[in-house]
Write a protein that holds these residues in place. Structure first.
Motif, PDB file in Angstrom:
ATOM      1  N   ALA A  35       0.826  -1.210   0.000  1.00  0.00           N
ATOM      2  CA  ALA A  35       0.000   0.000   0.000  1.00  0.00           C
ATOM      3  C   ALA A  35       0.863   1.265   0.000  1.00  0.00           C
ATOM      4  N   ALA A  36       1.957   1.248   0.765  1.00  0.00           N
ATOM      5  CA  ALA A  36       2.825   2.427   0.848  1.00  0.00           C
ATOM      6  C   ALA A  36       3.505   2.710  -0.487  1.00  0.00           C
ATOM      7  N   LEU A  37       4.048   1.674  -1.126  1.00  0.00           N
ATOM      8  CA  LEU A  37       4.708   1.887  -2.421  1.00  0.00           C
ATOM      9  C   LEU A  37       3.690   2.285  -3.474  1.00  0.00           C
ATOM     10  N   ALA A  38       2.551   1.625  -3.484  1.00  0.00           N
ATOM     11  CA  ALA A  38       1.511   1.965  -4.463  1.00  0.00           C
ATOM     12  C   ALA A  38       1.102   3.434  -4.323  1.00  0.00           C
ATOM     13  N   GLU A  39       0.965   3.904  -3.091  1.00  0.00           N
ATOM     14  CA  GLU A  39       0.599   5.301  -2.865  1.00  0.00           C
ATOM     15  C   GLU A  39       1.677   6.243  -3.390  1.00  0.00           C
ATOM     16  N   ARG A  40       2.946   5.907  -3.152  1.00  0.00           N
ATOM     17  CA  ARG A  40       4.048   6.753  -3.634  1.00  0.00           C
ATOM     18  C   ARG A  40       4.083   6.804  -5.161  1.00  0.00           C
ATOM     19  N   VAL A  41       3.776   5.672  -5.804  1.00  0.00           N
ATOM     20  CA  VAL A  41       3.772   5.628  -7.260  1.00  0.00           C
ATOM     21  C   VAL A  41       2.523   6.307  -7.816  1.00  0.00           C
ATOM     22  N   GLY A  42       1.441   6.301  -7.024  1.00  0.00           N
ATOM     23  CA  GLY A  42       0.187   6.894  -7.468  1.00  0.00           C
ATOM     24  C   GLY A  42      -0.689   5.894  -8.205  1.00  0.00           C
ATOM     25  N   ILE A  43      -0.623   4.643  -7.764  1.00  0.00           N
ATOM     26  CA  ILE A  43      -1.387   3.577  -8.395  1.00  0.00           C
ATOM     27  C   ILE A  43      -2.142   2.787  -7.330  1.00  0.00           C
ATOM     28  N   ARG A  45      -3.103  -0.600  -5.254  1.00  0.00           N
ATOM     29  CA  ARG A  45      -2.320  -1.723  -4.731  1.00  0.00           C
ATOM     30  C   ARG A  45      -2.383  -2.910  -5.694  1.00  0.00           C
ATOM     31  N   SER A  46      -3.530  -3.103  -6.304  1.00  0.00           N
ATOM     32  CA  SER A  46      -3.678  -4.210  -7.256  1.00  0.00           C
ATOM     33  C   SER A  46      -2.757  -4.039  -8.467  1.00  0.00           C
ATOM     34  N   THR A  47      -2.521  -2.805  -8.891  1.00  0.00           N
ATOM     35  CA  THR A  47      -1.605  -2.555 -10.008  1.00  0.00           C
ATOM     36  C   THR A  47      -0.177  -2.874  -9.591  1.00  0.00           C
ATOM     37  N   LEU A  48       0.191  -2.525  -8.359  1.00  0.00           N
ATOM     38  CA  LEU A  48       1.522  -2.874  -7.866  1.00  0.00           C
ATOM     39  C   LEU A  48       1.684  -4.389  -7.816  1.00  0.00           C
ATOM     40  N   GLN A  49       0.653  -5.085  -7.419  1.00  0.00           N
ATOM     41  CA  GLN A  49       0.718  -6.547  -7.389  1.00  0.00           C
ATOM     42  C   GLN A  49       0.946  -7.100  -8.792  1.00  0.00           C
ATOM     43  N   LEU A  50       0.325  -6.497  -9.800  1.00  0.00           N
ATOM     44  CA  LEU A  50       0.548  -6.919 -11.182  1.00  0.00           C
ATOM     45  C   LEU A  50       1.989  -6.658 -11.599  1.00  0.00           C
ATOM     46  N   ILE A  51       2.526  -5.511 -11.196  1.00  0.00           N
ATOM     47  CA  ILE A  51       3.923  -5.179 -11.496  1.00  0.00           C
ATOM     48  C   ILE A  51       4.832  -6.235 -10.891  1.00  0.00           C
ATOM     49  N   GLU A  52       4.606  -6.564  -9.633  1.00  0.00           N
ATOM     50  CA  GLU A  52       5.464  -7.517  -8.937  1.00  0.00           C
ATOM     51  C   GLU A  52       5.321  -8.937  -9.497  1.00  0.00           C
ATOM     52  N   LYS A  53       4.225  -9.215 -10.179  1.00  0.00           N
ATOM     53  CA  LYS A  53       4.040 -10.521 -10.833  1.00  0.00           C
ATOM     54  C   LYS A  53       4.626 -10.533 -12.248  1.00  0.00           C
ATOM     55  N   GLY A  54       5.010  -9.353 -12.745  1.00  0.00           N
ATOM     56  CA  GLY A  54       5.568  -9.263 -14.086  1.00  0.00           C
ATOM     57  C   GLY A  54       4.523  -9.238 -15.180  1.00  0.00           C
ATOM     58  N   ASP A  55       3.357  -8.696 -14.884  1.00  0.00           N
ATOM     59  CA  ASP A  55       2.278  -8.629 -15.876  1.00  0.00           C
ATOM     60  C   ASP A  55       2.672  -7.667 -17.000  1.00  0.00           C
ATOM     61  N   PRO A  56       2.662  -8.130 -18.251  1.00  0.00           N
ATOM     62  CA  PRO A  56       3.103  -7.282 -19.362  1.00  0.00           C
ATOM     63  C   PRO A  56       2.122  -6.176 -19.746  1.00  0.00           C
ATOM     64  N   LYS A  57       0.935  -6.189 -19.182  1.00  0.00           N
ATOM     65  CA  LYS A  57      -0.062  -5.185 -19.562  1.00  0.00           C
ATOM     66  C   LYS A  57       0.054  -3.889 -18.770  1.00  0.00           C
ATOM     67  N   VAL A  58       0.897  -3.870 -17.743  1.00  0.00           N
ATOM     68  CA  VAL A  58       1.067  -2.659 -16.943  1.00  0.00           C
ATOM     69  C   VAL A  58       1.949  -1.681 -17.720  1.00  0.00           C
ATOM     70  N   GLU A  59       1.556  -0.429 -17.713  1.00  0.00           N
ATOM     71  CA  GLU A  59       2.293   0.622 -18.412  1.00  0.00           C
ATOM     72  C   GLU A  59       3.757   0.638 -17.961  1.00  0.00           C
ATOM     73  N   ILE A  60       4.670   0.685 -18.930  1.00  0.00           N
ATOM     74  CA  ILE A  60       6.096   0.595 -18.621  1.00  0.00           C
ATOM     75  C   ILE A  60       6.565   1.738 -17.714  1.00  0.00           C
ATOM     76  N   GLY A  61       5.992   2.917 -17.880  1.00  0.00           N
ATOM     77  CA  GLY A  61       6.370   4.044 -17.022  1.00  0.00           C
ATOM     78  C   GLY A  61       6.040   3.771 -15.562  1.00  0.00           C
ATOM     79  N   LEU A  62       4.912   3.129 -15.315  1.00  0.00           N
ATOM     80  CA  LEU A  62       4.538   2.778 -13.943  1.00  0.00           C
ATOM     81  C   LEU A  62       5.479   1.730 -13.371  1.00  0.00           C
ATOM     82  N   VAL A  63       5.868   0.769 -14.201  1.00  0.00           N
ATOM     83  CA  VAL A  63       6.799  -0.264 -13.753  1.00  0.00           C
ATOM     84  C   VAL A  63       8.131   0.372 -13.370  1.00  0.00           C
ATOM     85  N   PHE A  64       8.647   1.240 -14.224  1.00  0.00           N
ATOM     86  CA  PHE A  64       9.918   1.896 -13.931  1.00  0.00           C
ATOM     87  C   PHE A  64       9.822   2.784 -12.695  1.00  0.00           C
TER      88      PHE A  64
END
Length: 111
Positions: A35-43, A45-64
């Protein structure tokens, strides 16, 4: 019209999973909750979970952004070393043609 499922090469999928795992490891080492990292990124929590799973559909800018905020080194250990690398690539690109076209036909060079 049926939608087609996008497929990714094995190498791309592995690279995405690796980066996602690096984000998760860095986040946990810093003692940050999802929750803390997701808030800092502005996304969400579920999107952060997708990032951490390596989901290719997440916007590359958000991943970076998640990677940087978690403390993952992207391409170089120092952010300041990215600018010279960008300049070197720009120099190489300047030497190449502006556009690439398919050859019109086979070159007949048998004299």
């Amino acid at each position: 019209m049926a939608s087609r499922t996008r497929t990714y090469s094995k190498r791309s999928a592995q690279a995405l999973r690796l980066l996602g795992k690096q984000v998760r490891l860095a986040r946990k080492r810093r003692g940050m909750s999802e929750a803390a990292l997701a808030e800092r990124v502005g996304i969400a929590r579920s999107t952060l979970q997708l990032i951490e799973k390596g989901d290719p559909k997440v916007e590359i800018g958000l991943v970076f952004e998640a990677a940087v905020l978690a403390g993952v080194d992207l391409f170089a250990p120092e952010a300041s070393s990215l600018a010279p690398q960008i300049e070197r690539i720009d120099d190489k690109l300047a030497l190449l043609p502006q556009s690439i076209r398919k050859p019109r036909g086979e070159v007949k060079d048998d004299f």
